[in-house]
Design a protein around this motif. Structure first.
Motif, PDB file in Angstrom:
ATOM      1  N   TYR A  44       5.067   9.094  -1.876  1.00 19.68           N
ATOM      2  CA  TYR A  44       4.784   7.887  -1.109  1.00 19.68           C
ATOM      3  C   TYR A  44       4.009   6.844  -1.902  1.00 19.68           C
ATOM      4  N   ILE A  45       3.232   7.304  -2.880  1.00 17.72           N
ATOM      5  CA  ILE A  45       2.393   6.378  -3.634  1.00 17.72           C
ATOM      6  C   ILE A  45       3.253   5.323  -4.336  1.00 17.72           C
ATOM      7  N   ALA A  46       4.517   5.653  -4.601  1.00 19.57           N
ATOM      8  CA  ALA A  46       5.405   4.705  -5.272  1.00 19.57           C
ATOM      9  C   ALA A  46       5.547   3.415  -4.468  1.00 19.57           C
ATOM     10  N   PHE A  47       5.513   3.522  -3.152  1.00 19.61           N
ATOM     11  CA  PHE A  47       5.673   2.325  -2.326  1.00 19.61           C
ATOM     12  C   PHE A  47       4.438   1.449  -2.418  1.00 19.61           C
ATOM     13  N   LEU A  48       3.266   2.095  -2.486  1.00 14.71           N
ATOM     14  CA  LEU A  48       2.039   1.323  -2.701  1.00 14.71           C
ATOM     15  C   LEU A  48       2.121   0.640  -4.060  1.00 14.71           C
ATOM     16  N   GLY A  49       2.589   1.394  -5.065  1.00 14.65           N
ATOM     17  CA  GLY A  49       2.709   0.851  -6.414  1.00 14.65           C
ATOM     18  C   GLY A  49       3.692  -0.306  -6.477  1.00 14.65           C
ATOM     19  N   VAL A  64       2.672 -11.323  -0.059  1.00 13.84           N
ATOM     20  CA  VAL A  64       2.475 -10.094   0.719  1.00 13.84           C
ATOM     21  C   VAL A  64       3.795  -9.661   1.352  1.00 13.84           C
ATOM     22  N   LEU A  65       4.491 -10.637   1.955  1.00 15.29           N
ATOM     23  CA  LEU A  65       5.745 -10.285   2.622  1.00 15.29           C
ATOM     24  C   LEU A  65       6.785  -9.822   1.610  1.00 15.29           C
ATOM     25  N   ILE A  66       6.840 -10.514   0.444  1.00 17.70           N
ATOM     26  CA  ILE A  66       7.797 -10.090  -0.583  1.00 17.70           C
ATOM     27  C   ILE A  66       7.467  -8.670  -1.035  1.00 17.70           C
ATOM     28  N   SER A  67       6.182  -8.386  -1.224  1.00 15.50           N
ATOM     29  CA  SER A  67       5.779  -7.042  -1.656  1.00 15.50           C
ATOM     30  C   SER A  67       6.248  -5.997  -0.657  1.00 15.50           C
ATOM     31  N   GLY A  68       6.008  -6.299   0.638  1.00 13.93           N
ATOM     32  CA  GLY A  68       6.449  -5.366   1.667  1.00 13.93           C
ATOM     33  C   GLY A  68       7.952  -5.167   1.612  1.00 13.93           C
ATOM     34  N   CYS A  69       8.680  -6.262   1.425  1.00 13.71           N
ATOM     35  CA  CYS A  69      10.144  -6.162   1.417  1.00 13.71           C
ATOM     36  C   CYS A  69      10.635  -5.368   0.201  1.00 13.71           C
ATOM     37  N   VAL A  70      10.014  -5.619  -0.964  1.00 11.72           N
ATOM     38  CA  VAL A  70      10.426  -4.868  -2.154  1.00 11.72           C
ATOM     39  C   VAL A  70      10.211  -3.375  -1.913  1.00 11.72           C
ATOM     40  N   SER A  71       9.055  -3.030  -1.345  1.00 11.80           N
ATOM     41  CA  SER A  71       8.769  -1.616  -1.066  1.00 11.80           C
ATOM     42  C   SER A  71       9.786  -1.038  -0.103  1.00 11.80           C
ATOM     43  N   SER A  72      10.066  -1.767   0.986  1.00 17.79           N
ATOM     44  CA  SER A  72      10.986  -1.183   1.963  1.00 17.79           C
ATOM     45  C   SER A  72      12.395  -1.145   1.405  1.00 17.79           C
ATOM     46  N   PHE A  73      12.734  -2.072   0.487  1.00 15.45           N
ATOM     47  CA  PHE A  73      14.034  -2.003  -0.170  1.00 15.45           C
ATOM     48  C   PHE A  73      14.130  -0.717  -0.990  1.00 15.45           C
ATOM     49  N   LEU A  74      13.047  -0.409  -1.719  1.00 18.57           N
ATOM     50  CA  LEU A  74      13.019   0.864  -2.454  1.00 18.57           C
ATOM     51  C   LEU A  74      13.161   2.035  -1.488  1.00 18.57           C
ATOM     52  N   GLY A  75      12.495   1.918  -0.326  1.00 22.69           N
ATOM     53  CA  GLY A  75      12.595   2.955   0.688  1.00 22.69           C
ATOM     54  C   GLY A  75      14.039   3.154   1.126  1.00 22.69           C
ATOM     55  N   LEU A  76      14.753   2.027   1.294  1.00 26.51           N
ATOM     56  CA  LEU A  76      16.158   2.116   1.680  1.00 26.51           C
ATOM     57  C   LEU A  76      16.980   2.797   0.596  1.00 26.51           C
TER      58      LEU A  76
END
Lengths: 582, 277
Positions: free
Chosen positions: A277-282, A309-321
Motif C-alpha cells: 500500500y505504501i506505493a500509493f502514498l509514494g 493534490v487532486l492530480i496526485s490522488g488520481c495518479v495513485s488511483s490510476f496505479l490502483g486500477l
C-alpha cells in the motif's frame, strides 16, 4: 458463579476471610506509594526527568499520586458502602481496585528499572523508589485476593445531555493535557513510566465501568464528540510553545493515520490483504514533488497546490486500477503476493527513472529535493506565525493542513461505509459468492475500494512531499507497508478510532523511544503476537469483526445485537420499533 | 459503477408466456457429465418442481441457470433474451436464487441482508454516498422501506435487527427468500427450501411459496420432500443421472414407475411417501 471468584485459582471459601484484609492492604499500599513520592526516588538527576527532591514530587510523580488516590478510593469504597445500593452497583469497585493495584506495581517496577538503566545501576535507587516498588507489590497482591465485582451498571445510567457534553469536554481536555504532557517528557524512561501509568489508568477506568458511562455519553452525542475532538486536535499546536520537535511527530502521526485509514477500506471493509500500500502514498508524494516547481523536477509545470493534490490522488488511483484490474480476480494469499510485488516494483521503478534507461523523472535514488514550502494566499507554510499572540512554527501549519486532509478521509470512509457500497463491501467480505449471486457487482466494488483507497493515500502523499521537503524512493519500502498494515490490525480493522489509535502508537513509540530503535521491530513483533493471542479484533473492535474472531461466543453476539439495535433506534427513531425483540 | 438495467418487472415476456427456456443444457466436468441435454421451460406465474435422487445434477443445473457455471453446451434464454453467464447479470435480468446450504451474510442483521439484495436495483454511486446527495438519501430510504416490507412478507418483521447468524434455522431460510425477493425477480429459484424443517415449518414454507406465486412470480424449486413438491408444483421434472427422466404434472410424475425405481430402486414396492433417496 464459578468456584473461583477472584483472579487466583484458590477456592472462594478459603479467600473469604482475607477480603477485609485485602481492602485494607490496598489502602496501605496506596498510602505507602504516596509516602514514597515524598522521599527522593533517586539522587541521580538524569533518571526519570529528575525525581531527587524530598517532599516535592516531580510532575511525573504527581501522576503517580493520582493513581494512588484512585486506588485508595477503589479499595476503600466497598468497606464504606456495605449495603447493596445504586452507588455500590454502578461501579465495579473490586475489579477496578485490582487493576489499580496492578498499576501501582507496574509503575513502581518501570520506575525502578528506568532509574537503574538511566543512571547506571540499581545502586542509584533510593528508599523512595524501593518503597514505591513495595507499595506496588502489596497493592497487586491485595487486588489479586479481592473477589470480582458484578457487572457495573454505570453505562446504563440516563444522564442529562448537558452533563454528558460537559463530560465529553472534560474527557477530551484530559486527553489533550495528557498528550501534551507525554510529548513534553524528555527522557525515554520518563516517557515509558508515563505510558505505563496512562495504560493502567485507562484499564482501571474501563474495568470500573466509568469508561462505559463515558462511552454512553459519547454515543449519545456523536456529532458533538467528533467536532470537539477536531477542536482539541486543532488547538493542540498552541500547547507546544512553538516547539517544532513534537509538532513534527504529530504531523507524521497524522500522515500515517490518513494513509492507514485508506488502507482500512481495502483491508478492514472489503477484506483484501494489500501488502504494497505504501506505493500509493509514494505515487502521491512523487507526483506532488514533480509538480511542485522544485529545481530538481524536470517537469516545468507548477499548478496550484489544490490541483496538485487532486492530480496526485488520481495518479495513485490510476496505479490502483492498473494493479487491481488484473489481480482482483485472485484473492487471499495470491492477492497479498501480487501487491507485495507491486510495492517493490514501484520502489525500483522510481529508482530507475533517472534518465540512464528511459526518461529522467525522479533523479533515481537521489529523489526530488528542495520541494518548496506550500503557500496559500500569502500564508507561507514554511514560516512561523503569531496566532492569538502564540508562536506556532512550520510544522503546526502542516499539522493543520493534514488535519483537514484527515477529516476529508474520515468523512469519505464513514459515508461510504454507511451506504449501499459499504453494505456491498461487507457482503463481499462475508461471502463473496453469495454477494455476487445477489446481484452485487463484486469485481467493481473491489476495484472501487482499491482505487478509492489509493486515491486517499495519494492525497496524504501530496502533503507529505512538501512536509518532508525531499522525496526519495527509499522512503517507500516494504517495511512501511507492513507498519501500515500493523496499524490497521492493531487498532481494529474496519473502525476509524481504532486505526487512529493504532497509527498513533506505531508512529509515536519509535520517536519517543529512540534508545530502543535497534529493537524496534522486535518490540512490534512481540506486540502483534500478543495482540493476536489476546485480542485479535484490535484495540477498538468493529462489532462484526469481533464476531468473526469469537464465532462461538453467544453472549458477545447478543451484546453486539443490542448495540446494533441501539444504533438503529438512534438513527431511525420513527421506524418500526424493536421492542418485541427485547 | 456500472448502471443497473431497468427493473426486470418491465422486461417483456415472450408471447407464449415462456419465461425461462433452457435447451439441451449440458455441463461436463472433465470426464464427468453432471448435466446432460436437459431442456426445461418455466412459464410466467408457474411453480415448477425439480426432483431427483442425490447426485442427479439438480444443483449443478441451477448453477448453470444462474451463471455460476457456464454450460458446456446448450442455451438458456430468459424472457426472450439469452442469459448472460455471470451471476450478477442473471440477477439484473430478473432471476434470483437461494442456496442449498444457507449462505446468508452471517454478521449482518436481517434487514441489512435484505438491503444487500436491493443493491442491484439502486444506482447511487460513491460520489452520491460521500456527499450524501438526494439520490443516495432517497434510495437508502426506499431500500429500507422495501426491505422491511419484504421482511414482513416472509414473517420476520420483528427480527429486522437480529444478526442473521442468531436466527433459528427456519427463519434463516425465510430470510434468504426475502433477500432474493429484494432483487425484484420474475423467477425465483429455490434450492431445497424445506431441508431440515419440521412439518409445521414445511407447511409455512409451502404457504409462503404460494403467496410468492400470487405476486406474479414464477418459482422453480428443488426438493426432496415429495408430499411438499406434489402439493405445490404445477409441473415437475425428474432428473436422474443428469438427464430428464420424466416431465409432467405432479400426479403423472408421482406414479411413473421409472421415478419410483430411481428413488427406491425396487419397482415392486410402491409406497406413497417415497421420501428421500
Amino acid at each position: 458463579m464459578s468456584r473461583f471468584t477472584s483472579a487466583l485459582t484458590i477456592p472462594a471459601e478459603k479467600l473469604e476471610k482475607f477480603q477485609t484484609a485485602a481492602h485494607i492492604g490496598g489502602i496501605v499500599a496506596a498510602a505507602l506509594g504516596i509516602v514514597s513520592v515524598l522521599l527522593p526516588w533517586s539522587y541521580a538527576h538524569e533518571a526519570l526527568d529528575d525525581v531527587t527532591y524530598s517532599a516535592a514530587p516531580s510532575p511525573l510523580q504527581y501522576n503517580y499520586i493520582g493513581l494512588a488516590v484512585i486506588a485508595v478510593v477503589l479499595f476503600a469504597a466497598p468497606l464504606v458502602l456495605r449495603k447493596p445500593g445504586k452507588a455500590r452497583d454502578w461501579v465495579a469497585w473490586n475489579t477496578g481496585a485490582r487493576f489499580a493495584g496492578y498499576g501501582l506495581l507496574a509503575t513502581g517496577f518501570v520506575g525502578v528499572a528506568a532509574i537503574g538503566i538511566e543512571s547506571g545501576g540499581l545502586i542509584n535507587v533510593d528508599p523512595g523508589g524501593w518503597l514505591a516498588l513495595v507499595a506496588g507489590v502489596v497493592g497487586a497482591v491485595s487486588g489479586l485476593v479481592l473477589f470480582r465485582s458484578p457487572e457495573p451498571s454505570m453505562g446504563r445510567i440516563k444522564t442529562n445531555t448537558i452533563v454528558q457534553i460537559i463530560a465529553i469536554a472534560g474527557g477530551l481536555a484530559a486527553v489533550l493535557f495528557a498528550a501534551a504532557f507525554a510529548l513534553g517528557l524528555s527522557g525515554a524512561g520518563a516517557f515509558l513510566f508515563y505510558l505505563t501509568f496512562a495504560a493502567f489508568l485507562a484499564l482501571t477506568l474501563v474495568r470500573t465501568g466509568v469508561f462505559g458511562w463515558f462511552a454512553k455519553c459519547a454515543a449519545d452525542n456523536k456529532k458533538i464528540l467528533v467536532l470537539a475532538a477536531f477542536f482539541v486536535a486543532f488547538v493542540f499546536p498552541f500547547t507546544q510553545n512553538g516547539s517544532d520537535a513534537n509538532m513534527s511527530i504529530a504531523t507524521q502521526v497524522l500522515i500515517f493515520s490518513a494513509t492507514a485509514l485508506g488502507l482500512n477500506i481495502v483491508v478492514g471493509l472489503v477484506g483484501l490483504l494489500d501488502l504494497g500500500y505504501i506505493a500509493f502514498l509514494g505515487a502521491g508524494a512523487f507526483t506532488s514533488a514533480v509538480l511542485s516547481g522544485s529545481l530538481y523536477s524536470h517537469i516545468h509545470w507548477h499548478p496550484p497546490f489544490i490541483v496538485t493534490v487532486l492530480i496526485s490522488g488520481c495518479v495513485s488511483s490510476f496505479l490502483g486500477l492498473i494493479i487491481g484490474t488484473p489481480t482482483l480476480r485472485v484473492s487471499g494469499d495470491y492477492l497479498a503476493i501480487v501487491t507485495l510485488a507491486f510495492g517493490e516494483i514501484f520502489r525500483i521503478t522510481m529508482n530507475n527513472l533517472d534518465g540512464s534507461d528511459g526518461p529522467n523523472i525522479t533523479n533515481g535514488s537521489n529523489g526530488i529535493n528542495n520541494v518548496p514550502e506550500l503557500s496559500f494566499l500569502g500564508f507561507n507554510f514554511g514560516d512561523a506565525h503569531q496566532i492569538f499572540g502564540i508562536q506556532v512554527g512550520r510544522f503546526a501549519n502542516y499539522f493543520w493542513l493534514m488535519l483537514l486532509v484527515l477529516a476529508v478521509i474520515m468523512v469519505v470512509f464513514v459515508n461510504l461505509n454507511r451506504s449501499r457500497i459499504g453494505r456491498g463491501w461487507v457482503a463481499i467480505r462475508e461471502d463473496e459468492l453469495a454477494a455476487e449471486a445477489m446481484g452485487v457487482n463484486t469485481f467493481g466494488l473491489k476495484i472501487l475500494a482499491f482505487a478509492g483507497g489509493a486515491f486517499l493515500a495519494g492525497l496524504a502523499g501530496a502533503v507529505k512531499a512538501h512536509y518532508d521537503v525531499s522525496v526519495t524512493p527509499d522512503q517507500y519500502v516494504f517495511l512501511e507497508s507492513a507498519f501500515l498494515l500493523a496499524a490497521v490490525v492493531l487498532g481494529g480493522m474496519g473502525t476509524v478510532m481504532g486505526v487512529l489509535i493504532g497509527a498513533t502508537i506505531l508512529k509515536l513509540l519509535p520517536e519517543k523511544l529512540r534508545f530502543f530503535s535497534d529493537y524496534r521491530l522486535m518490540l512490534f513483533g512481540l506486540l502483534l503476537v500478543f495482540m493476536m493471542r489476546f485480542r485479535p479484533e484490535g484495540i477498538i473492535a468493529d462489532e462484526r469483526r469481533q464476531l468473526e474472531f469469537h464465532a462461538e461466543d453467544e453472549e458477545l453476539a447478543e451484546d453486539v445485537q443490542e448495540e446494533l439495535i441501539a444504533y438503529h433506534d438512534h438513527f431511525n427513531p420513527d421506524a418500526v420499533t424493536t421492542e418485541d425483540l427485547r | 459503477m456500472t448502471a443497473a438495467p431497468a427493473p426486470a418487472t418491465d422486461a417483456p415476456v415472450t408471447e407464449d408466456g415462456v419465461l425461462l427456456d433452457a435447451r439441451n443444457v449440458t455441463m461436463q466436468f472433465g470426464g464427468l457429465r453432471a448435466v446432460g441435454d436437459v431442456s426445461m421451460q418455466v412459464h410466467a406465474g408457474e411453480i415448477v418442481g425439480l426432483i431427483g435422487p442425490n447426485g442427479a445434477g439438480k444443483t449443478t443445473f441451477f448453477n448453470c441457470l444462474t451463471g455460476l457455471y457456464k454450460p458446456t453446451a446448450g442455451s438458456v434464454t430468459f424472457a426472450g433474451q439469452p442469459l448472460p453467464p455471470r451471476p450478477r447479470k442473471v440477477v439484473y435480468a430478473g432471476m434470483a436464487r437461494t442456496f442449498q446450504n444457507i449462505r446468508l451474510f452471517h454478521n449482518m442483521t436481517a434487514l441489512e441482508n435484505v438491503m444487500v439484495g436491493r443493491y442491484c436495483r439502486t444506482k447511487s454511486n460513491a460520489f452520491d454516498a460521500v456527499f450524501r446527495l438526494p439520490r443516495h438519501r432517497r434510495e437508502e430510504r426506499e431500500a429500507t422501506e422495501r426491505s422491511r416490507e419484504l421482511l414482513a412478507f416472509v414473517g420476520l418483521e420483528n427480527k429486522a435487527d437480529t444478526l442473521s447468524r442468531n436466527l433459528p434455522y427456519g427463519d434463516q431460510r425465510r430470510l434468504e427468500i426475502a433477500r432474493a425477493l429484494a432483487t425484484d425477480p420474475k423467477l425465483l429459484l429455490l434450492d431445497e427450501p424445506t431441508a431440515g424443517m419440521n412439518p409445521q415449518e414445511t407447511r409455512e414454507a409451502e404457504d409462503l411459496i404460494f403467496r410468492i406465486r400470487d405476486l406474479g412470480l414464477a418459482v422453480l424449486v428443488i426438493e426432496h420432500d415429495m408430499r411438499f413438491i406434489f402439493s405445490l408444483c404445477d409441473r415437475v421434472y425428474c432428473l436422474v443421472r443428469g438427464e430428464v427422466l420424466v416431465e409432467g404434472a405432479g400426479d403423472i410424475v408421482q406414479n411413473d414407475p421409472r421415478v419410483i425405481e430411481a428413488y427406491i430402486g425396487a419397482p415392486t414396492v410402491v409406497e406413497e411417501d417415497g421420501n428421500d433417496a
